[in-house]
Design a protein around this motif. Sequence first.
Motif, PDB file in Angstrom:
ATOM      1  N   GLN A 311      -6.325  12.315   0.906  1.00 59.46           N
ATOM      2  CA  GLN A 311      -7.527  12.758   0.182  1.00 59.46           C
ATOM      3  C   GLN A 311      -8.674  11.758   0.328  1.00 59.46           C
ATOM      4  N   HIS A 312      -8.357  10.506   0.641  1.00 57.88           N
ATOM      5  CA  HIS A 312      -9.402   9.489   0.733  1.00 57.88           C
ATOM      6  C   HIS A 312      -9.721   9.096   2.171  1.00 57.88           C
ATOM      7  N   GLY A 313      -9.418   9.993   3.076  1.00 57.06           N
ATOM      8  CA  GLY A 313      -9.908   9.834   4.450  1.00 57.06           C
ATOM      9  C   GLY A 313      -9.095   8.911   5.331  1.00 57.06           C
ATOM     10  N   ALA A 314      -7.822   8.694   4.988  1.00 56.03           N
ATOM     11  CA  ALA A 314      -7.001   7.841   5.848  1.00 56.03           C
ATOM     12  C   ALA A 314      -6.902   8.483   7.227  1.00 56.03           C
ATOM     13  N   CYS A 315      -7.128   7.692   8.262  1.00 60.18           N
ATOM     14  CA  CYS A 315      -7.052   8.236   9.615  1.00 60.18           C
ATOM     15  C   CYS A 315      -5.804   7.728  10.336  1.00 60.18           C
ATOM     16  N   TYR A 316      -5.021   6.953   9.625  1.00 61.43           N
ATOM     17  CA  TYR A 316      -3.779   6.436  10.211  1.00 61.43           C
ATOM     18  C   TYR A 316      -2.772   6.268   9.087  1.00 61.43           C
ATOM     19  N   SER A 317      -1.537   6.658   9.329  1.00 60.00           N
ATOM     20  CA  SER A 317      -0.508   6.512   8.294  1.00 60.00           C
ATOM     21  C   SER A 317       0.851   6.319   8.953  1.00 60.00           C
ATOM     22  N   ARG A 318       1.563   5.315   8.489  1.00 61.20           N
ATOM     23  CA  ARG A 318       2.901   5.067   9.034  1.00 61.20           C
ATOM     24  C   ARG A 318       3.776   4.583   7.894  1.00 61.20           C
ATOM     25  N   VAL A 319       4.922   5.189   7.724  1.00 66.87           N
ATOM     26  CA  VAL A 319       5.827   4.819   6.634  1.00 66.87           C
ATOM     27  C   VAL A 319       7.054   4.150   7.225  1.00 66.87           C
ATOM     28  N   SER A 320       7.459   3.025   6.646  1.00 68.32           N
ATOM     29  CA  SER A 320       8.646   2.352   7.160  1.00 68.32           C
ATOM     30  C   SER A 320       9.890   3.170   6.823  1.00 68.32           C
ATOM     31  N   ARG A 321      10.756   3.341   7.819  1.00 68.72           N
ATOM     32  CA  ARG A 321      11.984   4.130   7.623  1.00 68.72           C
ATOM     33  C   ARG A 321      13.206   3.236   7.516  1.00 68.72           C
ATOM     34  N   SER A 322      13.031   1.960   7.720  1.00 65.36           N
ATOM     35  CA  SER A 322      14.166   1.043   7.643  1.00 65.36           C
ATOM     36  C   SER A 322      13.628  -0.320   7.215  1.00 65.36           C
ATOM     37  N   GLU A 323      14.537  -1.204   6.860  1.00 62.22           N
ATOM     38  CA  GLU A 323      14.132  -2.547   6.475  1.00 62.22           C
ATOM     39  C   GLU A 323      13.419  -3.242   7.644  1.00 62.22           C
ATOM     40  N   GLU A 324      13.918  -2.977   8.864  1.00 65.47           N
ATOM     41  CA  GLU A 324      13.282  -3.555  10.055  1.00 65.47           C
ATOM     42  C   GLU A 324      11.829  -3.100  10.172  1.00 65.47           C
ATOM     43  N   GLU A 325      11.643  -1.803  10.003  1.00 64.35           N
ATOM     44  CA  GLU A 325      10.274  -1.274  10.114  1.00 64.35           C
ATOM     45  C   GLU A 325       9.378  -1.830   9.021  1.00 64.35           C
ATOM     46  N   ARG A 326       9.956  -2.001   7.835  1.00 65.67           N
ATOM     47  CA  ARG A 326       9.161  -2.557   6.729  1.00 65.67           C
ATOM     48  C   ARG A 326       8.675  -3.969   7.087  1.00 65.67           C
ATOM     49  N   LEU A 327       9.582  -4.743   7.655  1.00 71.03           N
ATOM     50  CA  LEU A 327       9.216  -6.113   8.014  1.00 71.03           C
ATOM     51  C   LEU A 327       8.149  -6.134   9.106  1.00 71.03           C
ATOM     52  N   VAL A 328       8.201  -5.163  10.006  1.00 67.99           N
ATOM     53  CA  VAL A 328       7.185  -5.092  11.057  1.00 67.99           C
ATOM     54  C   VAL A 328       5.813  -4.787  10.436  1.00 67.99           C
ATOM     55  N   VAL A 329       5.807  -3.862   9.464  1.00 70.17           N
ATOM     56  CA  VAL A 329       4.542  -3.544   8.789  1.00 70.17           C
ATOM     57  C   VAL A 329       3.942  -4.812   8.181  1.00 70.17           C
ATOM     58  N   TRP A 330       4.807  -5.623   7.584  1.00 68.83           N
ATOM     59  CA  TRP A 330       4.338  -6.845   6.923  1.00 68.83           C
ATOM     60  C   TRP A 330       4.033  -7.978   7.898  1.00 68.83           C
ATOM     61  N   ALA A 331       4.626  -7.926   9.091  1.00 65.98           N
ATOM     62  CA  ALA A 331       4.547  -9.074  10.004  1.00 65.98           C
ATOM     63  C   ALA A 331       3.101  -9.495  10.249  1.00 65.98           C
ATOM     64  N   GLY A 332       2.241  -8.526  10.477  1.00 65.88           N
ATOM     65  CA  GLY A 332       0.846  -8.849  10.770  1.00 65.88           C
ATOM     66  C   GLY A 332       0.161  -9.492   9.584  1.00 65.88           C
ATOM     67  N   ARG A 333       0.376  -8.913   8.406  1.00 63.80           N
ATOM     68  CA  ARG A 333      -0.257  -9.458   7.208  1.00 63.80           C
ATOM     69  C   ARG A 333       0.233 -10.864   6.922  1.00 63.80           C
ATOM     70  N   LYS A 334       1.565 -11.036   7.048  1.00 62.94           N
ATOM     71  CA  LYS A 334       2.124 -12.353   6.731  1.00 62.94           C
ATOM     72  C   LYS A 334       1.665 -13.410   7.725  1.00 62.94           C
ATOM     73  N   ALA A 335       1.345 -12.966   8.937  1.00 64.29           N
ATOM     74  CA  ALA A 335       0.914 -13.928   9.959  1.00 64.29           C
ATOM     75  C   ALA A 335      -0.604 -14.002  10.053  1.00 64.29           C
ATOM     76  N   ALA A 336      -1.293 -13.409   9.089  1.00 66.95           N
ATOM     77  CA  ALA A 336      -2.754 -13.324   9.208  1.00 66.95           C
ATOM     78  C   ALA A 336      -3.407 -14.694   9.309  1.00 66.95           C
ATOM     79  N   PHE A 337      -2.929 -15.646   8.508  1.00 67.76           N
ATOM     80  CA  PHE A 337      -3.577 -16.963   8.532  1.00 67.76           C
ATOM     81  C   PHE A 337      -3.371 -17.665   9.874  1.00 67.76           C
ATOM     82  N   PRO A 338      -2.106 -17.810  10.310  1.00 68.63           N
ATOM     83  CA  PRO A 338      -1.946 -18.420  11.648  1.00 68.63           C
ATOM     84  C   PRO A 338      -2.609 -17.606  12.749  1.00 68.63           C
TER      85      PRO A 338
END
Lengths: 495, 401
Positions: A311-338
């Motif tokens: 409803q708010h115009g998301a043009c991309y959506s991906r849902v983690s289906r496993s713990e591995e996928e969840r960690l991949v979603v977070w990997a970029g955010r967690k590595a944002a500073f380095p």
Amino acid sequence: MKMPAPDSGVIARRREIVDRLRAIVPGEGVIVDENELRAYECDGLTAYRQLPLVVVLPSTTEQVSRVLKTCKEMGVKVVPRGAGTSLSGGALPLEDGVLLGMGKFNRILEVDFDNRCAVVQPGVTNLGISNAVAHAGFYYAPDPSSQIACTIGGNVAENSGGVHCLKYGLTTNNVMGVEMVLMDGTILRLGGKHLDQGGYDLLGIITGSEGLLGVVTEVTVRLLKKPATARAVLLGFPTNEQGGDCVAAIIGAGIIPGGMEMMDKPAIHAAEAFVHAGYPLDVESLLIVELDGPAAEVDHLIGRVEAIAGQHGACYSRVSRSEEERLVVWAGRKAAFPAVGRISPDYYCMDGTIPRKALPLVLQRMQEMAERYSLRVANVFHAGDGNLHPLILYDANIPGELERAELFGADILKLCVEVGGVLTGEHGVGVEKRDLMTHQFTETDLEQQQRVKCAFDPDGLLNPGKVFPVLHRCAELGRMHISGGKLPFPDIPRF
Amino acid sequence: MTISTFRPETAAQAADAVRWALSNAEPLEVLGRGSKRGLGRPVQAAHAIDLSAMTGIVAYAPEELVLTVRAGTPMAEVQALLAENRQQLAFEPPDLAPLYGGAAGEGTIGGLVAAGLAGPRRIKDGSCRDHTLGFEAVNGRAEVYKAGGKVVKNVTGYDVPKLIAGSFGTLSVLTEVTVKVLPAPETSATMLVLGREPDAALRVLTQALQSPYEVSGAAFLPAAVAARSGVAAVAGAGGSAALVRLEGFGPSVTARAAALRDELGCDGVLDAAESAALWAEIRDVSYFSAADRPLWKLSVPPASGPAVAAALQASVACELYLDWGGGLVWAAVDGGDGAEAVRAAVGANGHATLMRAPESVRASVPVFHPQPAPVAALTQRVKASFDPAGIFNPGRMHAGV
């Protein structure tokens, strides 16, 4: 950054001070060698460095008490230090001050699952607590990104947060009790395995006091059972405004996610280039929504969040289906500073909080500032609670860039206050934001806070030069200027 | 006896009243609407400052989870506004006015923050202090000042809002408060485990609290107390009742209830309406509101709740029940004030507050738990740092504080 002028008298008495400290903490617990002192010259705010007069590493509460009492008697300043990961210079040493390292307090004293708490020494790392109780499915909720290294004593001093604090609270909401030592050597216990303290909430004022009120020697923390499941949704938006609106709509729908993180385009690109998490590169704003809890709840809420995003115009959506996928979603955010560290020789991390509705305005004004200062900025954002982490990119080897980055940062924080927010959401004031305090607080506000300091440390010897831009003597703060005798304001409604 | 009452309408007027009190060395009793005047040591003050005219919502942004409100705003108004937006104060503020002979819904938000009270959800979502984000107040120097902030995450400067919450008007006169507000749960359910002895009941509560099912209430009502419940399934149980509450989204509550029902061996499940009625009784100590017996609130490590309760009952005639997973004992004492027995039962592992008693008793028995000397000394210095002349609610908490 001006620190209180060093007391040459104290520096001249260094030998005597060292001798008296050695009488309390024998052997290698007192460090005087310049090469060894070098390890303590800064904390996570590495732009500021200062060798301490001497480092003392006590290992018992009694030693801490005697060290503080002795320093008070000698009129010597003390800077407490945990792991030294503060991003605001909270543990920056003083040339004429003793640095009190709490690293030897590294034991977990008790784990009590029936009362759902653990009693630990302050030098235990944040992650160390969770690791010690993981076998039973428990954890300690606040998770600052430095959790591998930072200690619980430092967390109490800074009231540390983390990605999950929207749902589970900051340190202050998860600490039940402390043993602490005042500057005069008095040992106190506040709280414990029971809830609340009875009397004033002294534990509440200690937490987040940045080492200015006392030295914590033992901490009782609340343990939580790990959520049964956690899944992450990755959402991309064509504008920052739509991303921000989606966050508001999720919360407006009554959903408090375990974590809700936003990144702007420069941060997305830096992170993707570094860890290849599969982030979309054609969006302006990326949102990670993590839902945790019973599987039935998580599944239900994932559906609702996806619908709201649509409803708010998301043009991309991906849902983690496993713990591995969840960690991949977070990997970029967690590595944002380095990741940002890879595209710029240096970066300066800011930490203001804003009302979320001001996000588009703040991002736009920040972009204008970036142009004015000729510096780039990337944004990662604890979107759920409005805590911004702008990363200002600069090169310390180019003369003037550090100074420009600092001015830019100060302007960002002033903007945060201007739109109704605050200077710091989780990193603390320290020396870094000390001189900006007058933008958020009036002189009266700050004097009242400093009077609280006087109740704990009347000589102002504990961690001076941090938090408050102007140091007043307690005697001066204590004066009252009330004249009168008759009711000066008769128009007050009175019956 | 109150000779005169200031009733300011602005912070500046409140500061004027305080300036008058200071210059005349006259202490002030600090009041919202006085609904909890019976809580604490009796205040000796000829003059009062009454914040009940300082009402109104200053700012409310539901999606920011923040509400700023003037201190004298009635709780009834605050809660109605939040309910309209399907939000709530997550610490489940109790309405204790009926305990002191008042009508329900009488209190103000400033009074709530000053008393620092929290209900059964304390075990999951924290207390009043955890949700007090910022405030404006007048200190004992007649200065208007502010502390904290108006956003949910803030570590700028000392966390003075924590100190103010639960300070019973002894540090400053609150004129405005900013609180964190959270979504109200979509539904709730309460699991009943009936007829257990206290030790066995505690094991049920502990097991529930050690589960990942996010229990938001865990109480134990002995048979005599359960019989007084207005909820038929509890009153008609014919014995004690261990109670475990689940709240949240519909599908989640259903799934968690199904899992816990088997794990705990439940005797029944209350639906959302019954659950709401039951936890309101537990929250407001309704079971002990009618009788005028001295009422104590004991905060102890949860696992020691039954032992503390047994020790107390061995030394004084009383009725009691447990909340907070065993960590909160509500005890109504028969014959005497019970102070010695209560404080011996708590020992050094917690604290006890005399929540209700005749004025003469509250004047002679320590209402708040006696503090170890170093904490008492620090408490006095903190008091003086806000109110150096000791004009706010003198003696309300401790002699001299």
